[in-house]
Design an enzyme around this catalytic site. Sequence first.
Site, PDB file in Angstrom:
ATOM      1  N   SER A 182     -64.620 -71.652 -94.963  1.00 19.45           N
ATOM      2  CA  SER A 182     -63.463 -70.967 -94.942  1.00 19.45           C
ATOM      3  C   SER A 182     -63.448 -69.750 -94.627  1.00 19.45           C
ATOM      4  O   SER A 182     -62.475 -68.807 -93.910  1.00 19.45           O
ATOM      5  CB  SER A 182     -63.112 -70.895 -96.469  1.00 19.45           C
ATOM      6  OG  SER A 182     -63.924 -70.174 -97.269  1.00 19.45           O
ATOM      7  N   HIS A 210     -59.512 -76.221 -95.251  1.00 19.22           N
ATOM      8  CA  HIS A 210     -58.919 -75.722 -93.981  1.00 19.22           C
ATOM      9  C   HIS A 210     -59.113 -76.888 -92.979  1.00 19.22           C
ATOM     10  O   HIS A 210     -59.065 -76.310 -91.820  1.00 19.22           O
ATOM     11  CB  HIS A 210     -59.910 -74.628 -93.659  1.00 19.22           C
ATOM     12  CG  HIS A 210     -59.827 -73.310 -94.581  1.00 19.22           C
ATOM     13  ND1 HIS A 210     -58.722 -72.418 -94.676  1.00 19.22           N
ATOM     14  CD2 HIS A 210     -60.382 -73.165 -95.749  1.00 19.22           C
ATOM     15  CE1 HIS A 210     -58.766 -71.619 -95.616  1.00 19.22           C
ATOM     16  NE2 HIS A 210     -60.076 -72.211 -96.234  1.00 19.22           N
ATOM     17  N   LYS A 240     -52.828 -74.983 -97.915  1.00 15.25           N
ATOM     18  CA  LYS A 240     -53.249 -74.355 -96.584  1.00 15.25           C
ATOM     19  C   LYS A 240     -52.111 -74.791 -95.326  1.00 15.25           C
ATOM     20  O   LYS A 240     -50.844 -74.372 -95.386  1.00 15.25           O
ATOM     21  CB  LYS A 240     -54.603 -74.513 -96.211  1.00 15.25           C
ATOM     22  CG  LYS A 240     -55.238 -73.762 -97.398  1.00 15.25           C
ATOM     23  CD  LYS A 240     -56.544 -73.072 -97.288  1.00 15.25           C
ATOM     24  CE  LYS A 240     -57.149 -72.878 -98.488  1.00 15.25           C
ATOM     25  NZ  LYS A 240     -56.668 -71.646 -99.502  1.00 15.25           N
TER      26      LYS A 240
HETATM   27  C1  PLP Z   1     -62.425 -74.041 -98.992  1.00 17.21           C
HETATM   28  C2  PLP Z   1     -61.588 -73.980-100.166  1.00 17.21           C
HETATM   29  N1  PLP Z   1     -61.669 -74.642-101.068  1.00 17.21           N
HETATM   30  C3  PLP Z   1     -61.060 -74.539-102.052  1.00 17.21           C
HETATM   31  C4  PLP Z   1     -59.969 -73.675-102.155  1.00 17.21           C
HETATM   32  C5  PLP Z   1     -59.083 -73.559-103.136  1.00 17.21           C
HETATM   33  O1  PLP Z   1     -57.871 -74.156-103.056  1.00 17.21           O
HETATM   34  P1  PLP Z   1     -56.709 -73.829-103.958  1.00 17.21           P
HETATM   35  O2  PLP Z   1     -56.044 -72.520-103.363  1.00 17.21           O
HETATM   36  O3  PLP Z   1     -55.663 -75.155-103.699  1.00 17.21           O
HETATM   37  O4  PLP Z   1     -56.946 -73.768-105.292  1.00 17.21           O
HETATM   38  C6  PLP Z   1     -59.845 -72.765-100.977  1.00 17.21           C
HETATM   39  C7  PLP Z   1     -58.949 -71.768-100.983  1.00 17.21           C
HETATM   40  O5  PLP Z   1     -58.256 -71.168-101.690  1.00 17.21           O
HETATM   41  C8  PLP Z   1     -60.550 -72.944-100.076  1.00 17.21           C
HETATM   42  O6  PLP Z   1     -60.748 -71.982 -98.909  1.00 17.21           O
END
Ligand code: PLP
Length: 396
Positions: A182, A210, A240
């Site tokens: 990320s 992502h 996203k």
């Molecule tokens: C790699 C990754 N996993 C999980 C999440 C969490 O997802 P959510 O925003 O749906 O809670 C994010 C970002 O927020 C992320 O970048």
Amino acid sequence: MRSLEEFATAKLGELDRASLHRRLADTTRLDGIWALRNGRRLMSFSCNDYLNLSRHPAVAAAAIAALERHGAGSGASRLVTGNHPLFAELEARLARLKDTQAACVFGSGYLANTGIIPALVGPEDLVLIDELAHACLWAGARLARATVLPFRHSDLAHAQALLETHRPRHERALIATDGVFSMDGDLAPLAALAALAQRYDAWLMSDDAHGIGVVGGGRGSSFAQGVRVDVPLQMGTLSKAIGGYGGYLCASAAVIDLIRNRARTFIYSTGLPPAMVAAAIAALDVIEQEPDYAALPLVKARAFTRHLGLPEAQSPIVPLIVGEAEAALAASRLLEDEGFLVIAIRPPTVPAGTARLRFAFTAQHPDADIARLAHVVRDRVLTNQPPAATAPAYGA
Ligand SMILES: Cc1ncc(COP(=O)(O)O)c(C=O)c1O
């Protein structure tokens, strides 16, 4: 005992001194690429809405129709009365996209990771995790109370050495990694990790937050090399490229059934609102029907890395590591002066000494603006020059 006020004030002082005190800034997203902040209209390169679907007319219409038909909220946990009929459709669509038998939708990506891992492994077990994996994979691993061993970023030899030493001492083992990292934008070596997992009887879990929608023809990081890598636990988020909110796991029918029975963040949390589920289905329609459009964020990121002579982008995310938090904040301010919104990413989101600008490219960023952004980064950020006398005024 120190008072709560004293404790909070002292902690905030520490954060201030380290340039790590974060503050919320009112940001009004105007459309796919524009944001209103501090009274200015800025072109945002910090939004994960890679396909600008959050405002796509078909996505918005689907959300409105679901809201009118099913109401604003789902009203209960999915295992009680919150399982409105749109869930089954979305889960079938996700499973089809990821080529798995089944899928399970959670309230968010964070809830997914913190529910899935403790449902599968426990104190007797081993979790190997990439050191740069997202905070919520780490949180899930810690909640499982398993032995958690980080391996150096995408370092297969290190992961193998850890498995060689520690695997025999544990009943079950799970290897957790981001599919697309990320904060770095690189892809995990999923095929090699899958082979390693197979060899050491470990379960591979990828977080494709992502990747879905934007790599591997929209199918995500398990498909990025043109062939399907067998990743038995493919987790991701709807927040996203899908443009809304919610998380998911794609896996076998048995695993999904178990997750629905064991994952506490699924069982004890209210089902996702109908509008979000409908929006995600409509977003998947766009991704499946318009592959050339879904490919654009990566094309745009690659144009940027080409302009700057950086390593070729592997995803829509391009990091520019600046070093110290204060320097990253200064670089972000400088870009804001030029009309670009590029948020500085600081520890603890990234390791100390690697504060950075994180550029996120979307399908709708115009090529000319990407060229100008690269120009400003090269001439002003990388060399830290004083402001140009006639900076074009975006958002005047
Ligand atoms: C790699 C990754 N996993 C999980 C999440 C969490 O997802 P959510 O925003 O749906 O809670 C994010 C970002 O927020 C992320 O970048």
